[in-house]
Write a protein that holds these residues in place. Structure first.
Motif, PDB file in Angstrom:
ATOM      1  N   LYS A  88       0.828  -1.194   0.000  1.00  0.00           N
ATOM      2  CA  LYS A  88       0.000   0.000   0.000  1.00  0.00           C
ATOM      3  C   LYS A  88       0.872   1.257   0.000  1.00  0.00           C
ATOM      4  O   LYS A  88       0.599   2.217  -0.726  1.00  0.00           O
ATOM      5  CB  LYS A  88      -0.859  -0.010   1.276  1.00  0.00           C
ATOM      6  N   GLN A  89       1.911   1.223   0.800  1.00  0.00           N
ATOM      7  CA  GLN A  89       2.832   2.346   0.873  1.00  0.00           C
ATOM      8  C   GLN A  89       3.453   2.590  -0.510  1.00  0.00           C
ATOM      9  O   GLN A  89       3.527   3.725  -0.991  1.00  0.00           O
ATOM     10  CB  GLN A  89       3.911   2.017   1.921  1.00  0.00           C
ATOM     11  N   MET A 117       0.318 -18.424   1.500  1.00  0.00           N
ATOM     12  CA  MET A 117      -1.046 -18.097   1.919  1.00  0.00           C
ATOM     13  C   MET A 117      -1.105 -16.697   2.535  1.00  0.00           C
ATOM     14  O   MET A 117      -2.081 -15.965   2.361  1.00  0.00           O
ATOM     15  CB  MET A 117      -1.555 -19.114   2.939  1.00  0.00           C
ATOM     16  N   ARG A 157      -3.208 -13.545   1.016  1.00  0.00           N
ATOM     17  CA  ARG A 157      -4.247 -12.806   1.739  1.00  0.00           C
ATOM     18  C   ARG A 157      -4.057 -11.304   1.576  1.00  0.00           C
ATOM     19  O   ARG A 157      -5.015 -10.578   1.319  1.00  0.00           O
ATOM     20  CB  ARG A 157      -4.232 -13.168   3.230  1.00  0.00           C
ATOM     21  N   ARG A 211      -5.040 -10.380  -1.942  1.00  0.00           N
ATOM     22  CA  ARG A 211      -6.474 -10.502  -2.199  1.00  0.00           C
ATOM     23  C   ARG A 211      -7.238  -9.332  -1.573  1.00  0.00           C
ATOM     24  O   ARG A 211      -8.182  -8.817  -2.147  1.00  0.00           O
ATOM     25  CB  ARG A 211      -6.986 -11.833  -1.670  1.00  0.00           C
ATOM     26  N   LEU A 249      -7.271  -1.740  -5.257  1.00  0.00           N
ATOM     27  CA  LEU A 249      -5.956  -1.107  -5.400  1.00  0.00           C
ATOM     28  C   LEU A 249      -5.056  -1.847  -6.382  1.00  0.00           C
ATOM     29  O   LEU A 249      -4.111  -1.266  -6.896  1.00  0.00           O
ATOM     30  CB  LEU A 249      -5.277  -1.006  -4.029  1.00  0.00           C
ATOM     31  N   PRO A 262      -8.449   4.474   0.965  1.00  0.00           N
ATOM     32  CA  PRO A 262      -8.227   3.029   0.805  1.00  0.00           C
ATOM     33  C   PRO A 262      -7.536   2.424   2.027  1.00  0.00           C
ATOM     34  O   PRO A 262      -6.917   3.133   2.781  1.00  0.00           O
ATOM     35  CB  PRO A 262      -7.300   2.921  -0.400  1.00  0.00           C
TER      36      PRO A 262
END
Lengths: 246, 246
Positions: free
Chosen positions: A27-28, A56, A60, A63, A70, A246
Motif C-alpha cells: 500500500k505504501q 497463503m 491474503r 487478495r 488497489l 483506501p
DNA sequence: CAGTGGTCTAGACCACTGA
DNA sequence: CAGTGGTCTAGACCACTGA
C-alpha cells in the motif's frame, strides 16, 4: 492499563501480523508512486522470499488489496497496480432517526397520512404490482430540533409488510420498520437537486423555488420490490458527506 | 465453444469453489431471514464438518462476509448476523469526460481562466498553505453535447502539481491530470443542493434560482492537501445514481 | 475449562499466459 | 516450458470469552 497503551497494543499487534505487514508495504508503495498505474507488482513468490512468510499469507494481503480496488490480478500474468481514478467511496444512507440522534439532536415525525390506495399505472411496474392493486402510501415529515429536515413520501408493497399501516410512525421510522420485517438486500438510488412539489414545500415550510436535495430510493429483495421512497430535503439544511481512503 | 457455455463454465467453476459454496450458503441464509440481525451463526468448526472442508476455507468465506458488512465476528464469542440497516453503497465519482463518453456523448470544456493567485485566509487552512502563498485557480465549464453540465471551480496546491497552469484543459480534465501527477489517496466530499453564484449561473446559462447539485471535494495525499474543487451542476441535467447489493 | 475466532505454515494441484 | 495467480488441506499456536 491506560486506554492509550491498550489501543497501541492492539494496533501494533495488528500491524505486526505478517499479512498486515505485507499489505502495508504494498500500500505504501502504491501511494508513494513506486508502482504507478498498470505497473507490474512483485509476484507472490517474490514476496514470499522477501518477507520470509508462507504463500497463503502473501495471498491474503494481495487478495485484500484487490478487493479494495488497489490492484488487479490476472492469472498467468501477475499483479498490477490499479488505476485509482474511479474514486469510489462508501455512501451510507442511514436511518434518519439514528442520524439525528448521533448529532445529539431531537428527532420527531409528523404523519400526514398512512393509507391504502389503488396502485397507479405509473407506479405498478416499479413495485411489481398491477394497476389497481392495493398499495400502502405514507407521507411523513421528519424534524430535527423542530426544524423540518425531510419529507418522506413512500409506497410499500403490502405483500412485504402487511402490518405497515398499523405501525406508529411517530415512534419508529418506516426505514427502521421495513428493515425489521424485510431484510434489505438490494437498493437503487438516485440523488438530484430539484424543487419540492407545492405540497412538499408547504409541509417543509420552504419556498416553492428553494433548492432541495432529492433522493429516490427503490428497495428490492430477491427481485421482489419492497418499497419506493422519495426523500426531499431543504437544500440549506441537509448534505451528504463521505470520504474515500483506501 | 459458444460464449454462453464458456460463461456458465466460468460461473460454475467459481460457484463450485468450496469457499464460494460456503459463502453462498451463508449469504442465502442471511437474505432469507434464517439468521436475523444479531443471530448467532454457525461456528467455523460446525461449517468445517458440515461442508467437509478445511478451516482455512471456511475462514475465507466468513472473512469476506465480514468485510462486506454482512456478519460481525467476535473472538471468543462467535459470528453474528449483522444489522443490514446502514445501507452502504459505492458511490463512484468519475472523471466527467469519461462519464460523458460512456454515454456516447460529446464532451468539451471551456476554460474561463487558469491562473496563479495569492491564497486567501479562508482557503489557506484547507489547502495547507499560508495566507498570501501562491495558489493555482481554474474555472472551467464542461459541456455534454454542447449543454453546460458542470462548472468546475478548482484550487490546486502548486507544490503538488507545479505544471498545472501549462496544461491544456480543453484536452485533459483537471481531474484526469491531477490523478496522473499525484496519486489520489484520500478524498472528502460533501453533496448538497443549493443555488449557483451569479457568475456560475451566467456561465451555466441557468437562472439564479434554479436548483443545483453541488459537490465540494477535497483531495489529500499523505496529509498534504492537493486540491479543493467546487462542482456545480444544474439540477435538471445531472444526477448521481448508485446501487447497493451485497 | 471448552469453545470461539485470528493467524500462520508447508505443502499441494490446478488453470492460465506467453515464450 | 517456466512463471503466474486460484484454491485447498491438515495441522498448529494463540488470544479471547464466559462458565
Amino acid at each position: 492499563m491506560p486506554p492509550s497503551a491498550a489501543a497501541s497494543d492492539a494496533e501494533s499487534r495488528a500491524t505486526r501480523a505478517p499479512y498486515a505487514r505485507v499489505k502495508a508495504f504494498l500500500k505504501q508503495g502504491l501511494s508513494s508512486g513506486r508502482w504507478p498505474p498498470d505497473a507490474l507488482m512483485p509476484s507472490e513468490s517474490e514476496l514470499v522470499s522477501q518477507f520470509g512468510v508462507s504463500r497463503m499469507t502473501v495471498t491474503r494481503a494481495l487478495r485484500e488489496l484487490q478487493s479494495e480496488g488497489l490492484v488487479t490480478r490476472v492469472q498467468g500474468l501477475g499483479t498490477y497496480a490499479a488505476h485509482l481514478a474511479p474514486v469510489s467511496s462508501t455512501l451510507t444512507i442511514r436511518d434518519l432517526h439514528d442520524e439525528i440522534a448521533a448529532r445529539g439532536h431531537r428527532h420527531h415525525a409528523v404523519v400526514h397520512f398512512a393509507r391504502e390506495e389503488p396502485c397507479t399505472a405509473m407506479l405498478a411496474p416499479r413495485l411489481g404490482l398491477t394497476t389497481g392493486d392495493p398499495v400502502f402510501h405514507s407521507l411523513i415529515v421528519h424534524y430535527e430540533n423542530d426544524i423540518a429536515l425531510q419529507c418522506e413520501d413512500r409506497y410499500v408493497n403490502p405483500a412485504c409488510a402487511p402490518d405497515y399501516l398499523t405501525v406508529d410512525f411517530t415512534q419508529t421510522t418506516p426505514t427502521h420498520y421495513l428493515l425489521e420485517v424485510a431484510p434489505l438486500w438490494e437498493a437503487q438510488y438516485a440523488i438530484e437537486s430539484g424543487n419540492a412539489t407545492a405540497q412538499e414545500a408547504r409541509l417543509l415550510g420552504i419556498g416553492a423555488r428553494d433548492p432541495c436535495l432529492i433522493i429516490v430510493r427503490r428497495t428490492v429483495n430477491h427481485n421482489v420490490p419492497i418499497t419506493l421512497a422519495r426523500l426531499v430535503h431543504p437544500g440549506a439544511r441537509y448534505r451528504l458527506e463521505g470520504q474515500f481512503s483506501p
